[in-house]
Design an enzyme around this catalytic site. Structure first.
Site, PDB file in Angstrom:
ATOM      1  N   HIS A 155      60.183  23.877  79.818  1.00  0.00           N
ATOM      2  CA  HIS A 155      60.563  23.222  78.565  1.00  0.00           C
ATOM      3  C   HIS A 155      61.603  22.118  78.804  1.00  0.00           C
ATOM      4  O   HIS A 155      62.461  21.855  77.958  1.00  0.00           O
ATOM      5  CB  HIS A 155      61.089  24.234  77.540  1.00  0.00           C
ATOM      6  CG  HIS A 155      60.118  25.331  77.249  1.00  0.00           C
ATOM      7  ND1 HIS A 155      59.057  25.188  76.355  1.00  0.00           N
ATOM      8  CD2 HIS A 155      60.018  26.585  77.743  1.00  0.00           C
ATOM      9  CE1 HIS A 155      58.363  26.312  76.321  1.00  0.00           C
ATOM     10  NE2 HIS A 155      58.914  27.176  77.150  1.00  0.00           N
ATOM     11  N   SER A 278      62.355  -5.345  85.943  1.00  0.00           N
ATOM     12  CA  SER A 278      62.644  -5.914  84.628  1.00  0.00           C
ATOM     13  C   SER A 278      63.020  -7.377  84.782  1.00  0.00           C
ATOM     14  O   SER A 278      63.768  -7.742  85.700  1.00  0.00           O
ATOM     15  CB  SER A 278      63.781  -5.153  83.945  1.00  0.00           C
ATOM     16  OG  SER A 278      64.221  -5.840  82.785  1.00  0.00           O
TER      17      SER A 278
END
Length: 452
Positions: A155, A278
């Site tokens: 989880h 980027s």
């Protein structure tokens, strides 16, 4: 730029491979169709349906280079028929005594479905080859990091310690099962289609079944028990396998994507000098391969859904269902080829930071070892009672900001049952790995039996 990204000069490398693209562009598809028509004529000559000279002439002219593709396209639009434009252009280049024998008694789906079977055979070859490559890379990671400890996570949260080799072995085992699926599925996908107008082969009379056998033999395909004009389960199964393969690669990509985050920093995908993450943030090293694997798989899984919808056919032929395959199956093949290429590159060049894995494990203050402590206490007071006690002790320890050992010693319900040295033994990481290293060994041995 092409109308579809697979045909883009700028971006095509992200959505296909040249190898699969050549099978699916106009020249590749039409050349395959011509070869099928030539093989059909030869098989018909073998069983006495077509003159041998005509079959030889059809074979001689089964060359896409002899056709004007613009004319084929114009005739296809003019007739509104899937293959009549091709046939008309082929008739123009054939000698007169061979023209009436081309495409003799066959229908569009005999041609296109047989091509689909040949396509699936070729793509299955590529699947087997590239899955071996990916599996080998995953196995190498499993062997190299058999004992490299790290946080296991459930989880999204730290759970028990595992080894990175265990994680990689799970990948290898899953990739291995896809190889088995390919091998098992071929007999169902790689079958010829020859049924004529409605699949009954009535045009060829009492030579129909011998023609079917000979046609399949010449193409190296299997013989179906009955024509599959409306039975599209083989297509759906194949598309489903492509979806599963890309989903496994996407799962691996997602894992690298998450673990490359600097705050975790346990894995890094390969990075080439000059690669830019980027255009506005020069420092970034983006997980481009990893995220693109997830993107590709989303589309392939959607294509597989449409392929399953194609199983719902009306009567003895239904173009509404069948022609959806013309879009989704080629696209799924192209994108799966790209995914396998990216997945292999990712696995082969993956950078594993074993030190950061151990640091992240140690930073948890021992709390990832609460289960061994609960297990030891369970031997004294029972499992469910031990869970309650250790749960309350860990909550108290986390609230106070102390490590697990301190939290356990501070709870008299635990320290009254377990001596300090027993608690210390519970906090040994190596002792908490369970059978993880042994499972790595099992997967390596099992997969190596299939690796050649």
């Amino acid at each position: 730029m092409g109308a579809h990204l697979v045909d883009s000069v700028l971006y095509g490398h992200l959505w296909s491979t040249p190898e699969i693209h050549r099978l699916l562009d106009d020249e590749g598809r039409l050349q395959a169709w011509l070869e099928i028509l030539a093989t059909l004529a030869e098989a018909q000559a073998d069983v006495g349906l077509v003159p041998a000279d005509a079959a030889r002439a059809i074979r001689k002219h089964a060359d896409v280079g002899l056709l004007d593709l613009a004319q084929v396209a114009e005739q296809t639009r003019a007739t509104g028929h899937s293959t009549l434009g091709l046939i008309r252009c082929l008739l123009e280049i054939l000698p007169p005594d061979a023209r009436e024998w081309v495409y003799y008694g066959a229908t569009v789906q005999d041609l296109s479905d047989t091509w689909t079977a040949l396509l699936m055979r070729r793509v299955a070859d590529i699947l087997e080859r590239d899955l071996v490559r990916a599996e080998k890379a995953a196995l190498e990671l499993a062997k190299r990091h058999r004992d490299t400890v790290m946080c296991g996570r459930t989880h999204g949260q730290p759970g028990l310690p595992i080894t990175f080799g265990f994680k990689a072995a799970v990948w290898a085992s899953e990739l291995h099962r896809h190889r088995i699926r390919v091998a098992e599925g071929r007999v169902r996908w790689e079958v010829v289609q020859l049924g004529g107008a409605l699949g009954t082969m009535e045009f060829w009379g009492d030579r129909a079944l011998s023609l079917l056998e000979e046609f399949a033999r010449r193409l190296g395909l299997g013989v179906p028990d009955i024509p599959w004009i409306t039975a599209r389960d083989g297509i759906a199964e194949f598309a489903g396998l492509l979806a599963m393969v890309t989903a496994t690669l996407a799962k691996i990509g997602q894992e690298v994507y998450d673990l490359q985050r600097p705050e975790i920093g346990e894995l890094r995908e390969p990075f080439s000098p000059g690669q830019v993450g980027s255009i506005t943030m020069p420092h970034k090293r983006n997980p481009e391969l990893s995220e693109h694997l997830v993107t590709l798989s989303k589309i392939v899984r959607a294509d597989a859904t449409v392929a399953v919808e194609g199983m719902v056919h009306e009567h003895e032929r239904d173009g509404r269902a069948w022609k959806t395959e013309w879009v989704v199956l080629p696209e799924a093949c192209l994108l799966t080829g790209a995914a396998l290429d990216f997945g292999c590159r990712l696995l082969e060049g993956l950078e594993v930071d074993a030190d950061r894995m151990r640091e992240n494990l140690q930073a948890r203050g021992g709390y990832v070892l609460s289960e061994p402590a609960m297990h030891a206490l369970a031997d004294r007071i029972g499992k469910h009672a031990a869970h309650t006690v250790v749960y309350e002790a860990t909550r108290a320890g986390l609230d106070r900001g102390v490590d697990l050992e301190t939290a356990l010693l501070a709870d008299p319900r635990i320290s009254g049952q377990l001596a300090p040295e027993e608690i210390a033994r519970c906090l040994d990481v190596q002792g908490a790995l369970g059978a993880a290293p042994a499972f790595v060994d099992r997967v390596v041995a099992s997969c190596n039996d299939w690796i050649v």
